[in-house]
Scaffold this active site. Structure first.
Site, PDB file in Angstrom:
ATOM      1  N   CYS B 379       1.208  -1.112  -0.089  1.00 13.08           N
ATOM      2  CA  CYS B 379      -0.189  -0.582  -0.081  1.00 13.08           C
ATOM      3  C   CYS B 379       0.947   1.187  -0.040  1.00 13.08           C
ATOM      4  O   CYS B 379       2.044   1.117   0.830  1.00 13.08           O
ATOM      5  CB  CYS B 379      -1.095  -0.133   1.257  1.00 13.08           C
ATOM      6  SG  CYS B 379      -2.026  -0.839   1.251  1.00 13.08           S
ATOM      7  N   GLU B 413       1.727  -3.609  -5.472  1.00 10.49           N
ATOM      8  CA  GLU B 413       1.015  -4.753  -5.584  1.00 10.49           C
ATOM      9  C   GLU B 413      -0.842  -4.095  -6.646  1.00 10.49           C
ATOM     10  O   GLU B 413      -0.917  -3.129  -6.483  1.00 10.49           O
ATOM     11  CB  GLU B 413       0.026  -4.856  -4.478  1.00 10.49           C
ATOM     12  CG  GLU B 413      -1.020  -6.123  -4.300  1.00 10.49           C
ATOM     13  CD  GLU B 413      -1.189  -6.372  -2.288  1.00 10.49           C
ATOM     14  OE1 GLU B 413      -0.127  -6.133  -1.949  1.00 10.49           O
ATOM     15  OE2 GLU B 413      -2.401  -6.735  -1.880  1.00 10.49           O
TER      16      GLU B 413
END
Lengths: 810, 523
Positions: B379, B413
């Site tokens: 994140c 990601e």
């Protein structure tokens, strides 16, 4: 036009791409960028969000302007950054250290209460502070403890007291305040906390539950397990590799030594050749002063844990072979003998034998690429030599084979017959069941013999030579018949005898006396029925046993089991005498027993178990092998009953052996009785054999019962085999019920017993009758009901003292 | 209902007024996600179609264009009440159901008279939005909650309690929380009159959890930090639950749901300690906390410092408290972030800006200690006050610097957010163009480079290089081979952009030794 007709190659990430500026390629527009071979990369966004208005707008703006335009940004909720009280809130200054900040592992755990006071608390605190001094942190600590102690339920005031250890007034007010506040609290705790997952999975979809523990399903765990396994495998691999290295090193060493040996041998031969030492005299001369030296001494230890220790072996120079070693080696003396003769004749080369042998074997080894064992073997057992070709044995001469291992005889085993090594007599007795034996037809004693059963039931006699053979040969076989019985195999006497024997020179007289004194086991084949017709070379008894194949398994079992205890056969005389002894003994015992019984009766009628133990104690004390021997031999020597059992359901009184006859005369010995039970369901023929057991009046009864299946649709046959004649304890621990007349545990068994005793009474048979019965409650499911032994004790009034030893195996 | 002739229920779509960035009026189509009443006025939580969720908001009725109201389509495609598929807020079928079910027709009850009984009258044919509370059938615990809630109502409709005590279930039909739907057939209705934060609760009978019909949903995968599969989504997580967060000097308006303790969601402002990120219910609490908290920087090792910018590395296993607090905060601004599992497998790199008060958090990115998919970022977030100032790119650059030290290529990601995509594309573009425009022109020949080389130099994963080249339209096929062409506007745009890019990572200031996490018993 044709520009679309060709197919672009796929974009190769490893292929250099020339970099052009657009102005360098004015014709590029013609060559329209063909990107179809380049796969369109996904943006990495979720599809539905990709199409969002602001994003698309921003993307297109970027495409157009190649630069971020203020108006084209994606709008986000506003944030303000003008907290006026910030400086008051975050007091103090923080000086940045020169070094990068490195946090100390435990510097973070300061024991501060997690609870933070709010303004409501502050009012309370102010109020409390009028009466006492209480610091905010103190208050927070109290609340913190209370909160953390109340998982599901609030702590009580008592618990709080223990928990807080504060002044009573303070505690009371804080506690009350806390309880009130807690009640009004919207959350589960006054300390706001992230909702925890619950084990039952009910919170799996609760959006407010966060930071769940990763369960063991976690892939990493699996990996860890794999790691462990592979780690172990690696360890093992390493161990094995290091072992291999060791082995290889040892092989290297071995081969080096071999080479050295070869060279030395060659040298020796060369030198001898130069000296003309064809006879080996010089060699032997040189050798003489040298002390005995071990040539091969290679204890090999492998590192795999099991140390394989090769026994040290010494090759000795021939002239050092002592007399003692002659006895050790069966081969060597012969060779030596040969050599000597050769030497006598012409060769004059008595002592060179080992050298060529080793030489040769060494040479051979290289052909073989021998393993350690092979090498060892060959070193030990050199193949026979070519210069032995004029060996008198010719083609039958013993030749060592290359791959065979020849063990030297162990000294302690040689000639180890029990009569020579008394210390082994007990143990080895079974192995070497040698006893003095005489044959009937060539009437002579043949010395020590061991019998065994060969093919087709032939009895083979293995003769053993002993240094008394000369004496024994003179022995009159008739002596054997005069021996009272074979019961002399009593261990103690036997041992004594063997001790006596172990002396080398024993005269005939001594032997005879030993035989007479029953200190030496003797055997002579006997025939019970037709002794004369028996073949002399086989012992009749065993032969017959083998012929009587129809003897039931039970009796065979008996025979087998008895072999352990006894060794000889029984002659009629023996039997008779023994019987008389037994009768005597039994009478004594009866007398004893009656006394005992009375005492038992008076003292502990209600505790039959103690009685059993008492009697069994008695037995174990007085049990002697003679009686056991007898009992067994009685069974063995009576093929008649065995056959009767299997074939007919009746007693062959004509064929009953001496044992049966004796039952009439002796009161206690009752070899066979039939108990035909009146019950239609249990029409079994029971052959009961009683074997007397010494002092106690307990009769162990190996009962062989066959029932006729036709007449017993429901009840199956009962084959009772009592194998251990001399051991009551086999039976007793199982399920022993002593009962007086009325309280038999198994009614059917008792009933049968009663019937049996009644039957017994009619023919005036002696009271010791055993009945093996089939318990009715076993019916339909029991194929074999094990020995049910019933014992009637008191002779004259055999009915008032009756014990049922009821053994139910099921 | 004062202003409505028609009942506007969840799932309805209609144009809603909003101001755009130029402060002009727009009437984008929006969907009603939830309805609540505060002191007699209704508020509607709307999601603007084709706008990001972060712009969702509570609106007053006057911003609704009722003339163009579309009722939820009565689709037959959602066949059963059970196992309602999808997480979309606009599930129209529930309305149908409402109507069908006899009990479900509930009148709106005026705020003044909270009703704890079955509806007395049915005013409209519309499905009721406000189910009422019935105690029967609840488990003791929830019943207690309800009772409490009711007392509150009776007392004045006060409310705060109400909001927090009972997990108010937003009225997304077909998706109610498992905890509250205890298999009763009642319709539960909770009124919140006052608390603006409390959406009304609606528990349709018989319908079970929003998850598939098999009951307990399977747990999400345990790797990664983002959810791409929204099947676990429900209406609660689709709505912002925190109104405002105060962090240091800043007041932040959260963009998305974050699972802070539920009792805190009712607060007008949630206070966070600027340094340890602890959440506190009031300013007073914060004050008290600050007397005990002596952190002036993130509780980790500083691995980079240049100027006022520092990076701190925090192990998600060793410092759980901080990691969790950071995640909770980040979740307010990251839609796809999941907090389902603990933080153990992650490292957190917190970027701070130093001033005399300490090291203030600017943004952070998290990173899996071991990634099976070449992720070098899980994140990544720049806190809103610092956004659009180049910090995001700095964070990204830092993440690639770490990858360079590790000798790996990496990629963020997925899924990317819109802002994430823009930032990364921008970073990739600038990084790649930087290389292409300053080629090591050996011996005056035409410079050339392979994609792999670009990837190695930048630590940007090959796929990302290709997609960037494509996005920039640099790849051309010329005379039988692929070439890279730099057009004028690209070059100009790049140069201008680089002029604005002041903040750069200086690799020399990075004191970082990568650890081999596979060797340390994982995490």
């Amino acid at each position: 036009m044709s520009k679309l007709s060709f197919r672009a190659r796929a974009l190769d990430a490893a292929k250099p791409l020339p970099i052009y500026r657009s102005k360098d390629l004015p014709d590029l527009t013609d060559c329209v960028s063909i990107n179809r071979a380049v796969p369109q990369m996904p943006t990495g966004m979720e599809k539905e969000e990709e199409s969002e208005h602001h994003l698309q707008r921003a993307i297109s703006a970027q495409q157009v302007f190649r630069e971020k335009k203020e108006s084209m940004v994606i709008p986000v909720p506003e944030a303000e950054s003008n907290i006026t009280y910030y400086d008051r809130l975050y007091k103090g200054e923080f000086k940045v250290p020169k070094q990068y900040i490195h946090i100390q592992p435990f510097s973070l755990d300061n024991e501060q209460p997690d609870y933070d006071m709010d303004s409501e608390d502050e009012t309370l605190l102010n109020r409390l502070n009028r009466k006492m001094e209480i610091k905010p942190v103190q208050f927070e600590t109290m609340i913190d403890r209370l909160e953390k102690a109340s998982a599901n339920q609030l702590v009580t005031i008592q618990e709080a007291k223990l928990l807080l250890n504060e002044d009573d007034y303070l505690l009371k007010s804080v506690y009350d305040y806390w309880v009130r506040k807690r009640k009004n609290c919207r959350g589960p705790s006054l300390i706001p906390q992230i909702k925890q997952e619950k084990r039952d999975g009910s919170t799996n979809s609760d959006p407010y539950v966060a930071f769940r523990r990763r369960t063991e399903k976690m892939q990493t765990r699996k990996n860890r397990k794999n790691d462990e396994a592979s780690y172990e495998k690696m360890l093992k691999l390493r161990r094995e590799f290091s072992r291999t290295v060791t082995i290889l090193e040892m092989i290297k060493r071995r081969e080096k030594s071999k080479r050295e040996l070869l060279h030395l041998t060659l040298e020796v031969v060369e030198k001898r050749y130069q000296l003309g030492d064809f006879g080996g005299e010089i060699l032997s001369e040189v050798k003489i002063p040298r002390p005995e030296k071990s040539v091969y001494s290679t204890p090999i230890s492998l590192h795999n844990g099991n140390h394989h220790k090769v026994p040290e072996f010494k090759i000795k120079h021939p002239h050092h072979i002592s007399v003692k070693e002659d006895g050790r080696d069966f081969v060597r003396p012969k060779k030596k003998y040969l050599k000597k003769t050769k030497l006598d004749i012409s060769y004059q080369q008595p002592h060179t034998e080992p050298l060529p042998a080793i030489n040769k074997s060494d040479l051979k080894q290289y052909d073989f690429h021998s393993s350690d064992d092979e090498e060892y073997l060959q070193a030990l057992s050199p193949t026979s030599e070519p210069d032995e070709e004029n060996d008198p044995d010719g083609s039958f001469a013993f030749r060592r084979k290359a791959v065979c291992q020849y063990h030297a005889p162990r000294l302690d085993q040689a000639n180890s017959f029990p009569w020579e090594y008394p210390e082994l007599a007990g143990l080895e007795e079974l192995k070497y069941r040698h006893c003095l034996t005489a044959l009937s037809v060539p009437r002579r004693c043949i010395g020590f013999v061991r019998r065994r059963v060969g093919r087709g039931g032939r009895v083979i006699l293995d003769r053993a030579s002993s240094n008394q053979d000369n004496i024994l040969k003179q022995l009159d076989p008739e002596v054997f018949n005069s021996i009272p019985s074979s019961s002399t195999s009593d261990c103690s006497t036997w041992t004594n005898a063997s001790k006596i024997h172990s002396g080398n020179g024993m005269s005939l007289k001594e032997v005879l006396s030993n035989i007479k004194m029953c200190r030496l086991r003797c055997f002579r084949p006997q025939s019970i029925q037709n002794r004369e017709s028996e073949d002399g070379s086989t012992t009749r008894k065993l032969g017959q046993t083998m012929n009587n194949r129809r003897v039931t398994g039970a009796s065979v079992a008996l025979l087998n089991s008895n072999r352990n205890g006894i060794s000889g056969g029984i002659t009629e005389e023996q039997f008779q005498t023994h019987r008389q002894q037994l009768v005597q003994m039994q009478q004594q015992q009866l007398a004893q027993l009656q006394q005992k019984q009375q005492s038992y009766h008076s003292t502990c009628p209600a505790h039959p178990n103690s009685q059993v133990s008492g009697t069994s104690d008695c037995m174990s004390k007085t049990l002697d092998s003679a009686s056991a021997h007898f009992a067994a031999s009685a069974v063995v020597s009576a093929p008649g009953p065995g056959r009767m059992v299997s074939k007919d359901n009746s007693v062959h009184s004509s064929n009953i052996n001496g044992v049966v006859q004796s039952s009439g005369t002796s009161k206690t010995l009752h070899s066979a009785s039939t108990a035909l039970t009146p019950s239609p369901a249990i029409s079994t023929v029971q052959l009961v054999r009683t074997v007397n057991h010494t002092t106690t009046n307990h009769h162990l009864i190996p009962a062989m019962c066959t029932s006729s299946p036709q007449s017993l649709p429901g009840n199956s046959s009962c084959l009772a085999t009592a194998v251990h004649l001399n051991n009551v304890s086999v039976v007793s621990p199982v399920n022993v019920h002593h009962s007086t007349r009325t309280s038999a545990p198994s009614p059917s068994a008792l009933k049968l017993a009663t019937v049996a005793t009644n039957l017994d009474r009619v023919p005036k048979v002696t009271p010791t009758s055993a009945i093996s019965s089939i318990a009715r409650n076993n019916d339909y499911r029991n194929d074999v009901s094990f020995a049910k032994l019933q014992h009637v004790k008191n002779i004259p009034t055999f009915l008032d003292k009756k014990k049922v030893i009821y053994t139910d195996t099921l | 209902m004062a202003d409505s002739q028609v009942e506007i229920v969840e799932g309805c779509r209609l144009p809603v007024l909003r101001k755009n960035q130029e402060n002009e009026d727009e009437w984008p189509l929006a969907e009603i996600l939830s309805v609540k009443e505060i002191t007699g006025r209704k508020l509607y939580y709307v999601h603007y179609i084709d706008f990001n969720k972060r712009l969702d908001e509570w609106v007053t009725p006057d911003r609704l264009d009722l003339k163009k109201l579309q009722f939820p389509k009565k689709e037959a495609k959602t066949p059963t009440k059970n196992g309602l598929p999808g997480s979309r807020p606009n599930s129209p079928e529930r309305d149908v159901k409402r109507k069908v079910e006899p009990v479900s027709l509930v009148t709106q009850v005026s705020p003044a008279t909270p009703v704890a009984s079955l509806p007395a009258s049915t005013e409209t044919t519309q499905a009721s939005v406000y189910p009422l509370v019935r105690d029967a059938g609840f488990t003791p615990k929830s019943a207690a909650g309800r009772t409490e809630a009711r007392e509150d109502h009776e007392q004045l409709g006060t409310l705060t309690t109400n909001g927090t005590a009972r997990r108010l279930i937003p009225s997304q039909p077909g998706r109610k929380r498992k905890a509250s739907c205890l298999g009763t057939d009642e319709i539960i209705k909770v009124f919140q009159n006052i608390n603006p934060r409390c959406p009304s609760v609606f528990l349709p009978p018989g319908e079970d959890s929003q998850d598939s019909s098999d009951g307990i949903p399977s747990a999400p995968r345990m790797t990664g930090s983002l959810v791409s599969d929204r099947s676990h989504d429900d209406i609660i997580t689709r709505m912002k639950n925190i109104d405002c967060i105060e962090l240091g000097r800043h007041r932040l308006k959260p963009w998305y749901f974050s699972p802070y303790p539920q009792e805190l969601t009712a607060l007008p402002i949630l206070y966070l300690c600027e340094f340890c990120l602890k959440y506190l219910r009031s300013l007073k609490c914060l004050q008290r906390h600050l007397t005990k908290c002596n952190l002036r920087h993130p509780p980790g090792n500083e691995i980079y410092r240049k100027g006022t910018i520092s990076f701190f590395e925090i192990d998600g296993r060793k410092n759980k408290m901080y990691s969790q607090n950071l995640c909770l905060l980040a979740k307010c601004f990251l839609d796809h972030k999941t907090l389902y599992y603990d933080t153990d497998p992650f490292l957190f790199y917190v970027m701070t800006e130093y001033d005399s008060k300490g090291f203030h958090i600017v943004g952070y990115f998290s990173k899996e200690k071991e990634s099976t998919e070449d992720y070098n970022v899980a994140c990544i977030l720049t806190l809103p006050p610092y956004q659009r100032r180049g910090y995001g790119k700095l964070l990204i650059e830092f993440s690639y610097e770490l990858s360079k030290v590790e000798g790996k290529t990496g990629t963020p990601e997925k899924p990317l957010s819109d802002l994430g995509l823009l930032s990364y594309r921008s970073y990739w573009s600038q990084t790649i163009l930087e290389i292409l425009m300053n080629p090591k022109s050996d011996t005056g020949e035409r410079p050339q480079i392979t994609i792999n080389e670009i990837s190695e130099i930048t630590s940007v994963k090959k796929e990302d290089v290709i997609s960037t080249l494509q996005y920039l339209n640099l790849i051309n096929y010329y005379k039988g081979q692929y070439i890279l062409t730099l057009s004028e506007d690209i070059v100009d745009g790049h140069e201008r952009a680089m002029q604005k890019r002041h903040l750069r990572i200086d690799p020399k200031c990075l004191h970082f030794t990568p650890k081999d996490w596979s060797k340390r018993g994982k995490w």
